[in-house]
Design an enzyme around this catalytic site. Structure first.
Site, PDB file in Angstrom:
ATOM      1  N   SER A 260       0.825  -1.195   0.000  1.00 21.36           N
ATOM      2  CA  SER A 260       0.000   0.000   0.000  1.00 21.36           C
ATOM      3  C   SER A 260       0.866   1.254   0.000  1.00 21.36           C
ATOM      4  O   SER A 260       2.066   1.202   0.226  1.00 21.36           O
ATOM      5  CB  SER A 260      -0.905   0.005   1.226  1.00 21.36           C
ATOM      6  OG  SER A 260      -0.164   0.400   2.364  1.00 21.36           O
ATOM      7  N   LYS A 261       0.204   2.348  -0.243  1.00 18.41           N
ATOM      8  CA  LYS A 261       0.913   3.611  -0.331  1.00 18.41           C
ATOM      9  C   LYS A 261       1.617   3.954   0.971  1.00 18.41           C
ATOM     10  O   LYS A 261       2.626   4.628   0.985  1.00 18.41           O
ATOM     11  CB  LYS A 261      -0.079   4.711  -0.709  1.00 18.41           C
ATOM     12  CG  LYS A 261      -0.809   4.348  -2.001  1.00 18.41           C
ATOM     13  CD  LYS A 261      -1.671   5.464  -2.543  1.00 18.41           C
ATOM     14  CE  LYS A 261      -2.268   5.038  -3.895  1.00 18.41           C
ATOM     15  NZ  LYS A 261      -2.934   6.109  -4.591  1.00 18.41           N
ATOM     16  N   ARG A 262       1.060   3.496   2.067  1.00 14.47           N
ATOM     17  CA  ARG A 262       1.645   3.821   3.366  1.00 14.47           C
ATOM     18  C   ARG A 262       2.925   3.058   3.668  1.00 14.47           C
ATOM     19  O   ARG A 262       3.746   3.502   4.463  1.00 14.47           O
ATOM     20  CB  ARG A 262       0.626   3.548   4.476  1.00 14.47           C
ATOM     21  CG  ARG A 262      -0.119   4.789   4.922  1.00 14.47           C
ATOM     22  CD  ARG A 262      -0.944   4.487   6.155  1.00 14.47           C
ATOM     23  NE  ARG A 262      -1.901   3.423   5.893  1.00 14.47           N
ATOM     24  CZ  ARG A 262      -3.108   3.640   5.385  1.00 14.47           C
ATOM     25  NH1 ARG A 262      -3.484   4.847   5.093  1.00 14.47           N
ATOM     26  NH2 ARG A 262      -3.936   2.628   5.175  1.00 14.47           N
ATOM     27  N   ASP A 263       3.081   1.884   3.043  1.00 12.56           N
ATOM     28  CA  ASP A 263       4.251   1.054   3.361  1.00 12.56           C
ATOM     29  C   ASP A 263       5.561   1.751   3.051  1.00 12.56           C
ATOM     30  O   ASP A 263       6.559   1.546   3.728  1.00 12.56           O
ATOM     31  CB  ASP A 263       4.204  -0.262   2.566  1.00 12.56           C
ATOM     32  CG  ASP A 263       3.045  -1.126   3.014  1.00 12.56           C
ATOM     33  OD1 ASP A 263       2.794  -1.163   4.219  1.00 12.56           O
ATOM     34  OD2 ASP A 263       2.404  -1.742   2.160  1.00 12.56           O
TER      35      ASP A 263
END
Length: 501
Positions: A260-263
RNA sequence: GGUCCGUUCGUCUAGCCAGGUUAGGACGCCAGGUUUUCAUCCUGGUAACAGGGGUUCGAAUCCCCUACGGACUACCA
């Protein structure tokens, strides 16, 4: 194998920056198109106005361009099948939705959000809008013709739903997964046209793929569950089915789950091809480009994440990728992104890079650090340290001591390599160096060798301490080169400082 | 919960479709070599068929079950 020239599309939604998984999907589409002499199309799926993000569309185009992926048709370059932005095709979908309604394959539904909520509650939250319930809802199937017409001509919002055919086993052959069978009775009556007059993804994608003469739909695995619906839609329209290939997901490096973008920020590696600045929050998400990844390396990493050539080849030029790629060898399972291997790929591409280009990058870094050097010198240093680096920025890490004297001498190395007799040895060597007329590597080497041999010493006993004096640590490129570059005066001065801290 | 998809070294994967391999390669890691040091580089090593049942002379390969993982389940794509 493929008779007609394929037409493939990459169809992102402009809701933010494109993440690596999306880039890979675009890449596979691109390779497939180029290999078969087909067309690569960029279509923007912006039917959800609430999720529209300013600048996202341009970001997608620019980022893919950086990767070396270009398009034959699309929102930015035109083509015979436009417009390529779904929001601009709005009127088109209505025409097709009417066909479906006229033939009884779709119907109007007037249920309010509250009524839908209530319906789901009734079935333990599991109730779908399907054959079992549609007869009890507020739609053109249950309402009289008159009442339906009245509602349609009033301001009451409505949607159009697909009437899922009962008891059909939909059989599809996916290019990467093989046979897939789904019983239509487990599917629901999906909304095709939203209350705001926009189509949902399902309708828009089928209509557009048909109108744009797409031959191969290559997309992410997250679309697999809605594939049966799409197939049934093609069937309802009486259109020819394209080939489908569903690509596996890109997973987190650790643990499980979709990348995900947060990783990215959390794990310290980018998930976006290039840097992205959020227009709302102003937050900046790092990109592979800004981290020093070369576009070819980045693309190569993505290529091998989920696809293998069936040979031992790891490094592929774009031309080689186009020549060897095939959908049949795409992996079925998800692939974890491995930052370590990504570094290795970049190292490989840095080694292939010509020194001139690298030297230019180096000069930029030097300027930022408040230094300068003649082009020739930058080129020379680049050549000296190139094989030691994984990213262009690391040239500085490997050569700063050519511009700045070490602030401190690594205590750990001092303890290990700086012996009782070292100061005397270095003092003697300093004298020899001070007397040297020629400060070029060859001559210096001779001076040092002579000194070592005439005093019955070993190279390690002399060279390592000398290196500590000049560099501050026991690492770095050839010492003679270093001495020549910093010059006699600086060499002696650094030795003196080490001898008299 | 339901539907669908998946599962070979720590990671990416070859091999599976057309059963018989010391289960191969790459990254990482470890060791040795090269080097004035470190890195690079070279050589070697480490490490896997999710589990259980079948079918078969023989199964990583074919079938079934289980477990685990994932995606989807919106008037989002």
């Amino acid at each position: 194998m493929i008779e007609e020239k394929p037409r493939v599309r990459f169809a992102p939604s402009p809701t933010g920056p494109l993440h690596v998984g999306g880039v890979r999907t675009a890449l596979y589409n691109y390779l497939f198109a180029r290999q078969h002499g087909g067309k690569m199309i960029l279509r923007i799926e912006d039917t959800d106005r609430t999720r529209f993000v300013e600048g996202a569309e341009q970001y997608i185009i620019d980022a893919l361009n950086w990767c070396g992926i270009d398009f034959d048709e699309g929102v930015h370059c035109g083509g015979d099948y436009g417009p390529y932005r779904q929001s601009e095709r709005k009127v088109l979908y209505v025409k097709y939705i009417e066909k479906l309604i006229d033939s009884g394959k779709a119907y109007y539904a007037f249920d309010t959000p509250e009524e839908l909520e209530e319906m789901r509650e009734r079935g333990d939250g599991n109730q779908q809008y399907d054959a079992s319930i549609r007869g009890k809802m507020k739609n053109s199937l249950t309402l009289s013709q008159q009442e339906t017409d009245r509602l349609l001509s009033s301001k009451v919002p409505y949607v159009v739903r697909f009437m899922m055919p009962p008891e059909r086993v939909v059989k599809i052959n996916d290019v990467v997964r093989g046979k897939i069978e789904v019983d239509s009775s487990t599917l629901d009556d999906k909304v095709l046209l939203k209350a705001d007059g926009m189509p949902t993804y399902h309708l828009a994608n089928v209509v557009d793929d048909h109108l744009m003469k797409i031959t191969h739909v290559i997309r992410g695995e997250e679309w697999l569950p809605s594939l049966p619906l799409h197939v049934l839609l093609y069937e309802a329209f009486g259109w020819r089915l394209p080939s489908f290939a569903h690509l596996p997901l890109l997973l987190k490096p650790e643990g499980k789950g979709k990348l995900s973008k947060r990783d990215g920020d959390r794990l310290g590696f980018p998930v976006f091809p290039t840097q992205w600045k959020d227009p709302q929050t102003g937050e900046i998400a790092m990109g592979f480009r800004e981290e020093g990844y070369l576009p070819q390396a980045f693309v190569n990493i993505l290529l091998r994440l989920g696809w293998n050539p069936g040979t031992d080849q790891e490094i592929f030029s774009m031309q080689e990728m186009i020549r060897t790629f095939n959908l049949e060898k795409v992996q079925k399972g998800g692939a974890r992104f491995d930052p370590e291997k990504a570094r290795w790929y970049n190292h490989q591409y840095i080694q292939q890079m010509d020194n001139e280009t690298l030297a230019k990058e180096y000069l930029k870094i030097l300027h930022r650090k408040g230094h300068d050097a003649p082009e020739e010198m930058a080129l020379r240093i680049t050549g000296m340290v190139k094989e030691r680096i994984n990213f262009p920025a690391e040239i500085w890490d490997q050569s700063w001591f050519l511009f700045e004297a070490p602030r401190e001498l690594d205590p750990k190395v001092m303890k290990k390599k700086w012996k009782q007799d070292t100061p005397e040895i270095i003092r003697g060597l300093r004298e020899q160096l001070a007397g040297a007329e020629n400060f070029q590597p060859g001559a210096l080497k001779e001076v040092v060798s002579d000194y070592i041999h005439s005093n019955g010493l070993g190279f390690g006993k002399v060279m390592v301490p000398l290196r500590i004096c000049l560099v501050g640590k026991a690492a770095g490129p050839d010492l003679m080169e270093i001495m020549e570059i910093i010059g006699k005066e600086e060499t002696l001065s650094r030795i003196d400082r080490a001898l008299n801290p």
